[in-house]
Design an enzyme around this catalytic site. Structure first.
Site, short mmCIF file in Angstrom:
data_model
loop_
_atom_site.label_atom_id
_atom_site.label_comp_id
_atom_site.label_asym_id
_atom_site.label_seq_id
_atom_site.Cartn_x
_atom_site.Cartn_y
_atom_site.Cartn_z
N SER A 1 7.90 -11.18 -5.11
CA SER A 1 7.35 -11.07 -6.47
C SER A 1 8.49 -11.32 -7.44
O SER A 1 9.66 -11.20 -7.08
CB SER A 1 6.80 -9.66 -6.68
OG SER A 1 6.67 -9.36 -8.06
N TYR B 1 6.72 -0.27 -5.72
CA TYR B 1 6.42 -1.70 -5.57
C TYR B 1 7.70 -2.53 -5.75
O TYR B 1 8.02 -3.40 -4.92
CB TYR B 1 5.37 -2.10 -6.61
CG TYR B 1 4.92 -3.54 -6.53
CD1 TYR B 1 3.99 -3.95 -5.59
CD2 TYR B 1 5.44 -4.50 -7.41
CE1 TYR B 1 3.58 -5.27 -5.53
CE2 TYR B 1 5.03 -5.82 -7.35
CZ TYR B 1 4.10 -6.20 -6.40
OH TYR B 1 3.69 -7.51 -6.34
#
Ligand code: BGC
Length: 261
Positions: free
Chosen positions: A145, A158
């Protein structure tokens, strides 16, 4: 289209929706054979199988929890049983949820780390085991990401998982480069997928996210699928250990746009 991808066999974890399905569809267009792993969305996985077939490939759906070691091995077995081989492994499955870190429960921390980071390790290990024992120049693609690089307050678990994916990718790439096994990551930014559906349905949030993208638009899942096809193909034959950002420039410090700062 990448001719060398034709008839290659891929496993995609978390293939029943979003970016996973988009990669599966693109692999279908490349006439590949795809094992679509899903955790709980059997209907989504069935739809993804049909999408791959309509695109020109073959597909088979397998339920498995990728944070469990035996599951990763089952996915390798499914690829071999149904399609006779394994060439490309995409560690795509991931999840996110939002909590201020002071209120983040150990259970939520572990769930995100288990899927996003331990799942990548277990998938990679199972794929490496097959590639090494069959003397194959296999290809591994990990879904990272922009948050392997950009800190994300209230998403500490995350961001930690994606920072982990970055160094895991680089380390494994280095470890197996001499065996001609390539290991890369993709770093999507804000993409129009179910993980973001609620957020982007709110005009205010859609506006504030778009403002963080120099290209001033949300990305399409197929734009991530295109990156995966390139990394899987021989066209990227000298590329290993990178994160290919597909983010409309989100990682370029857009707050400085116009010379601010
Ligand atoms: C997340 C999205 C988010 C994007 C940009 C991705 O990793 O899954 O929810 O919109 O990063 O912040």
């Amino acid at each position: 289209m990448y001719e060398d991808l034709q008839n290659k066999v891929a496993v995609i974890t978390g293939g029943s929706k979003g970016i996973g399905t988009a990669i599966a569809e693109r692999f279908g267009k490349e006439h590949m054979k795809v094992v679509i792993n899903y955790h709980s969305d059997a209907a989504g996985a069935d739809a993804a199988v049909k999408t791959v077939e309509a695109a020109g490939g073959q597909a088979y759906a397998v339920q498995a929890d990728i944070s469990d070691e035996a599951s990763a091995k089952r996915l390798v077995d499914a690829a071999v049983e149904h399609f006779g081989d394994l060439d490309v492994w995409v560690n795509n499955a991931g999840m996110e949820n939002q909590h201020p870190t002071a209120e983040l429960s150990l259970a939520d921390w572990q769930r995100v780390i288990n899927v996003n980071l331990t799942g990548v390790f277990l998938g990679t290990k199972a794929a490496l085991d097959y590639f090494l024992s069959h003397d194959k120049q296999g290809n591994i693609i990990n879904m990272s990401s922009v948050h392997e690089q950009i800190p994300w307050p209230t998403f500490a678990h995350y961001a930690a998982s994606k920072g982990g994916v970055k160094l895991f990718t680089e380390t494994v790439a280095m470890e197996y480069a001499a065996k001609k096994i390539r290991v890369n990551a993709i770093g999507p930014g804000a993409i129009n997928t179910p993980i973001n559906a609620q957020k982007f349905a709110d005009p205010e949030q859609l506006k504030s996210t778009t403002a963080m993208v120099p290209m001033q638009r949300i990305g399409k899942p197929e734009e991530v699928g295109a990156a995966a096809a390139w990394l899987a193909s021989n066209e990227s034959s000298y590329v290993t250990g990178i994160t290919l950002f597909v983010d409309g420039g989100m990682t370029l410090y857009p707050a400085f746009q116009g010379g601010k700062g």
